[in-house]
Design a protein around this motif. Structure first.
Motif, mmCIF file in Angstrom:
data_model
loop_
_atom_site.group_PDB
_atom_site.id
_atom_site.type_symbol
_atom_site.label_atom_id
_atom_site.label_comp_id
_atom_site.label_asym_id
_atom_site.label_seq_id
_atom_site.Cartn_x
_atom_site.Cartn_y
_atom_site.Cartn_z
ATOM 1 N N LYS A 78 12.928 5.219 2.304
ATOM 2 C CA LYS A 78 13.088 4.618 0.973
ATOM 3 C C LYS A 78 13.092 5.691 -0.126
ATOM 4 C CE LYS A 78 10.726 0.675 0.152
ATOM 5 N NZ LYS A 78 9.618 -0.316 0.328
ATOM 6 N N ALA A 79 12.220 6.687 0.023
ATOM 7 C CA ALA A 79 12.160 7.762 -0.983
ATOM 8 C C ALA A 79 13.493 8.507 -1.042
ATOM 9 C CB ALA A 79 11.013 8.718 -0.659
ATOM 10 N N LEU A 80 14.035 8.781 0.130
ATOM 11 C CA LEU A 80 15.332 9.465 0.185
ATOM 12 C C LEU A 80 16.415 8.570 -0.416
ATOM 13 C CD1 LEU A 80 16.156 12.191 1.383
ATOM 14 C CD2 LEU A 80 16.653 11.024 3.538
ATOM 15 N N ALA A 81 16.354 7.290 -0.095
ATOM 16 C CA ALA A 81 17.345 6.339 -0.613
ATOM 17 C C ALA A 81 17.253 6.257 -2.130
ATOM 18 C CB ALA A 81 17.125 4.970 0.020
ATOM 19 N N GLU A 82 16.042 6.264 -2.673
ATOM 20 C CA GLU A 82 15.880 6.202 -4.134
ATOM 21 C C GLU A 82 16.440 7.459 -4.790
ATOM 22 O OE1 GLU A 82 11.723 5.348 -4.656
ATOM 23 O OE2 GLU A 82 11.975 3.341 -3.776
ATOM 24 N N GLU A 83 16.190 8.584 -4.153
ATOM 25 C CA GLU A 83 16.738 9.850 -4.680
ATOM 26 C C GLU A 83 18.269 9.770 -4.717
ATOM 27 O OE1 GLU A 83 15.261 13.234 -2.459
ATOM 28 O OE2 GLU A 83 16.952 14.470 -3.125
ATOM 29 N N ILE A 84 18.866 9.285 -3.634
ATOM 30 C CA ILE A 84 20.331 9.195 -3.551
ATOM 31 C C ILE A 84 20.851 8.121 -4.505
ATOM 32 C CG2 ILE A 84 22.238 8.586 -1.993
ATOM 33 C CD1 ILE A 84 20.567 9.897 0.283
ATOM 34 N N SER A 85 20.094 7.041 -4.640
ATOM 35 C CA SER A 85 20.510 5.913 -5.494
ATOM 36 C C SER A 85 20.669 6.330 -6.951
ATOM 37 C CB SER A 85 19.484 4.784 -5.366
ATOM 38 O OG SER A 85 19.784 3.738 -6.243
ATOM 39 N N ALA A 86 19.918 7.361 -7.361
ATOM 40 C CA ALA A 86 19.974 7.811 -8.763
ATOM 41 C C ALA A 86 21.181 8.709 -9.011
ATOM 42 C CB ALA A 86 18.682 8.551 -9.101
ATOM 43 N N LEU A 87 21.904 9.062 -7.972
ATOM 44 C CA LEU A 87 23.048 9.977 -8.114
ATOM 45 C C LEU A 87 24.343 9.177 -8.318
ATOM 46 C CD1 LEU A 87 21.863 12.529 -5.424
ATOM 47 C CD2 LEU A 87 21.968 12.870 -7.908
ATOM 48 N N PRO A 88 25.408 9.850 -8.760
ATOM 49 C CA PRO A 88 26.649 9.126 -9.062
ATOM 50 C C PRO A 88 27.223 8.412 -7.831
ATOM 51 C CG PRO A 88 26.679 11.299 -10.056
ATOM 52 C CD PRO A 88 25.505 11.274 -9.138
ATOM 53 N N THR A 89 27.352 7.101 -7.930
ATOM 54 C CA THR A 89 27.719 6.298 -6.757
ATOM 55 C C THR A 89 29.143 6.585 -6.267
ATOM 56 O OG1 THR A 89 28.266 4.524 -8.284
ATOM 57 C CG2 THR A 89 26.149 4.388 -7.202
ATOM 58 N N LEU A 90 30.053 6.837 -7.208
ATOM 59 C CA LEU A 90 31.436 7.084 -6.754
ATOM 60 C C LEU A 90 31.539 8.430 -6.032
ATOM 61 C CD1 LEU A 90 33.358 5.578 -9.781
ATOM 62 C CD2 LEU A 90 33.362 4.734 -7.429
ATOM 63 N N ALA A 91 30.783 9.415 -6.496
ATOM 64 C CA ALA A 91 30.769 10.707 -5.779
ATOM 65 C C ALA A 91 30.203 10.501 -4.378
ATOM 66 C CB ALA A 91 29.940 11.729 -6.557
ATOM 67 N N LEU A 92 29.154 9.704 -4.276
ATOM 68 C CA LEU A 92 28.550 9.450 -2.960
ATOM 69 C C LEU A 92 29.551 8.772 -2.025
ATOM 70 C CD1 LEU A 92 25.099 8.152 -4.217
ATOM 71 C CD2 LEU A 92 25.465 10.258 -2.910
ATOM 72 N N GLU A 93 30.273 7.793 -2.563
ATOM 73 C CA GLU A 93 31.229 7.070 -1.717
ATOM 74 C C GLU A 93 32.355 7.990 -1.251
ATOM 75 O OE1 GLU A 93 32.494 3.237 -2.994
ATOM 76 O OE2 GLU A 93 30.448 2.579 -3.442
ATOM 77 N N HIS A 94 32.809 8.866 -2.138
ATOM 78 C CA HIS A 94 33.878 9.785 -1.731
ATOM 79 C C HIS A 94 33.362 10.818 -0.732
ATOM 80 C CE1 HIS A 94 37.261 8.348 -4.001
ATOM 81 N NE2 HIS A 94 36.537 8.262 -5.099
ATOM 82 N N ILE A 95 32.131 11.243 -0.887
ATOM 83 C CA ILE A 95 31.547 12.174 0.095
ATOM 84 C C ILE A 95 31.528 11.505 1.469
ATOM 85 C CG2 ILE A 95 29.390 13.275 0.842
ATOM 86 C CD1 ILE A 95 28.841 13.823 -2.186
ATOM 87 N N PRO A 122 25.961 4.657 1.010
ATOM 88 C CA PRO A 122 25.106 5.387 1.951
ATOM 89 C C PRO A 122 24.156 4.434 2.688
ATOM 90 C CG PRO A 122 25.139 6.471 -0.198
ATOM 91 C CD PRO A 122 25.802 5.136 -0.386
ATOM 92 N N VAL A 123 24.034 4.646 3.999
ATOM 93 C CA VAL A 123 23.151 3.816 4.822
ATOM 94 C C VAL A 123 22.181 4.745 5.556
ATOM 95 C CG1 VAL A 123 22.988 2.075 6.633
ATOM 96 C CG2 VAL A 123 25.019 2.130 5.162
ATOM 97 N N ILE A 124 20.896 4.461 5.411
ATOM 98 C CA ILE A 124 19.860 5.288 6.048
ATOM 99 C C ILE A 124 19.123 4.444 7.082
ATOM 100 C CG2 ILE A 124 17.749 6.632 5.662
ATOM 101 C CD1 ILE A 124 18.664 7.128 2.815
ATOM 102 N N ALA A 125 19.067 4.924 8.322
ATOM 103 C CA ALA A 125 18.307 4.220 9.354
ATOM 104 C C ALA A 125 16.870 4.723 9.333
ATOM 105 C CB ALA A 125 18.926 4.468 10.723
ATOM 106 N N ALA A 126 15.939 3.789 9.353
ATOM 107 C CA ALA A 126 14.517 4.127 9.487
ATOM 108 C C ALA A 126 14.106 3.647 10.874
ATOM 109 C CB ALA A 126 13.692 3.434 8.401
ATOM 110 N N VAL A 127 13.955 4.598 11.809
ATOM 111 C CA VAL A 127 13.804 4.234 13.222
ATOM 112 C C VAL A 127 12.394 4.511 13.726
ATOM 113 C CG1 VAL A 127 14.633 4.674 15.564
ATOM 114 C CG2 VAL A 127 16.248 4.754 13.655
#
Ligand code: CO8
Length: 263
Positions: A195-212, A101-106
């Protein structure tokens, strides 16, 4: 991994809780993407993709500007063959195909190649004074790094045509209303929120995130029936992961899940 090493204009500003913050830092040119910045970005994304310590990437241009476009001075007098031989698509591919997952902070301007760069990301957090646009038409050009295609997929034909054909700047609240960004926050909170959103996502299963991510992006280009097959296969594949077993066990045992990102 590339940490801040002058004269590098793209570097990892921080790495904490599985979240790497990538900073583009070329303030004298409003972070315009010259060849060096594009190459550094590509190399860094390749390296972060391989780095097991990184689950989520936050991409930022800092507090004042995201990216004001491709470096106009670098292509002003180029010939078509020169443009072809630059093979710029090579530098976008590691970002477009980053499985994490990549999050832009603009904050500030995200114009031309900068808007295209933001649209390569999965989530866009914008500061309230951020401005998006594809002003290439005002230079006798058009977007060349996915701007026509990603914009129309994000906001639909009639908003995309208006933005592309006028080269106008779209203020953050309007970008939110038309679906070009995920959230708008106060300027001083942009990176913090990303960063807060990224940390929340980072704690979730990485393989599920990649498949999503893979299924959403690949499926968007397919007919519905084919996309649904892709989704079903990815869903089934996740039953092979330790995190799926852990998630179900934690739910049944009424405890907090402890995900490890392993297959
Ligand atoms: N390229 C090169 N230099 C830039 C760029 C840029 N895109 N944007 C700003 N700069 C430079 C300025 O030239 C100026 O440099 P200097 O001090 O040496 O004159 C410095 O940054 C500060 O800029 P300004 O003084 O203009 O700052 P303002 O706050 O007055 O204005 C703007 C900020 C509105 C962002 C203004 O600079 C601007 O309009 N910039 C150009 C925006 C633009 O047209 N972007 C699209 C470029 S084309 C593109 O992105 C095509 C992408 C296709 C894919 C690419 C593959 C190669």
């Amino acid at each position: 991994m590339t940490n801040k090493q002058p004269p590098s204009e793209v570097y990892v500003d921080s790495l904490d809780q599985g979240v790497a913050v990538v900073r583009i830092d070329r303030p004298e040119a409003k972070n315009a993407l010259n060849a060096a910045v594009r190459r550094q970005l590509a190399e860094l994304f390749l390296s972060l993709t391989q780095d097991d310590a990184v689950n989520v990437i936050v991409l930022t241009g800092g507090e004042k500007v995201f990216v004001a476009g491709a470096d106009v001075k670098e292509f002003a007098s180029a010939s078509p063959t020169e443009m072809y031989l630059r093979r710029n698509e090579r530098f976008w591919e590691p970002i477009a195909h980053c499985p994490k997952p990549v999050i832009a902070a603009v904050n500030g301007f995200a114009l031309g190649g900068g808007c295209e760069l933001a649209m390569h990301c999965d989530i866009i957090i914008a500061g309230e004074s951020a401005r998006f646009g594809q002003p290439e038409v005002k230079l006798g050009l058009m977007p060349g790094a996915g701007g026509t295609q990603r914009l129309v997929r994000a906001v639909g034909k009639f908003q995309a045509m208006r933005i592309l054909m006028t080269g106008c700047m779209v203020p953050a609240p309007e970008a939110l209303a038309i679906g070009l960004v995920s959230e708008v926050v106060a300027d001083h909170q942009t990176l913090q929120r990303a960063k807060a959103l990224a940390e929340e996502i980072s704690a979730l299963p990485t393989l599920a995130l990649e498949h999503i991510k893979d299924t959403v992006l690949s499926g968007a280009d397919l007919p519905l029936e084919s996309a649904l097959v892709l989704e079903r296969k990815a869903f089934q594949l996740l039953f092979d992961t330790a995190d799926q077993k852990e998630g179900a066990a934690a739910f049944i045992e009424k405890r907090k899940a402890c995900y490890r990102g392993e297959s």
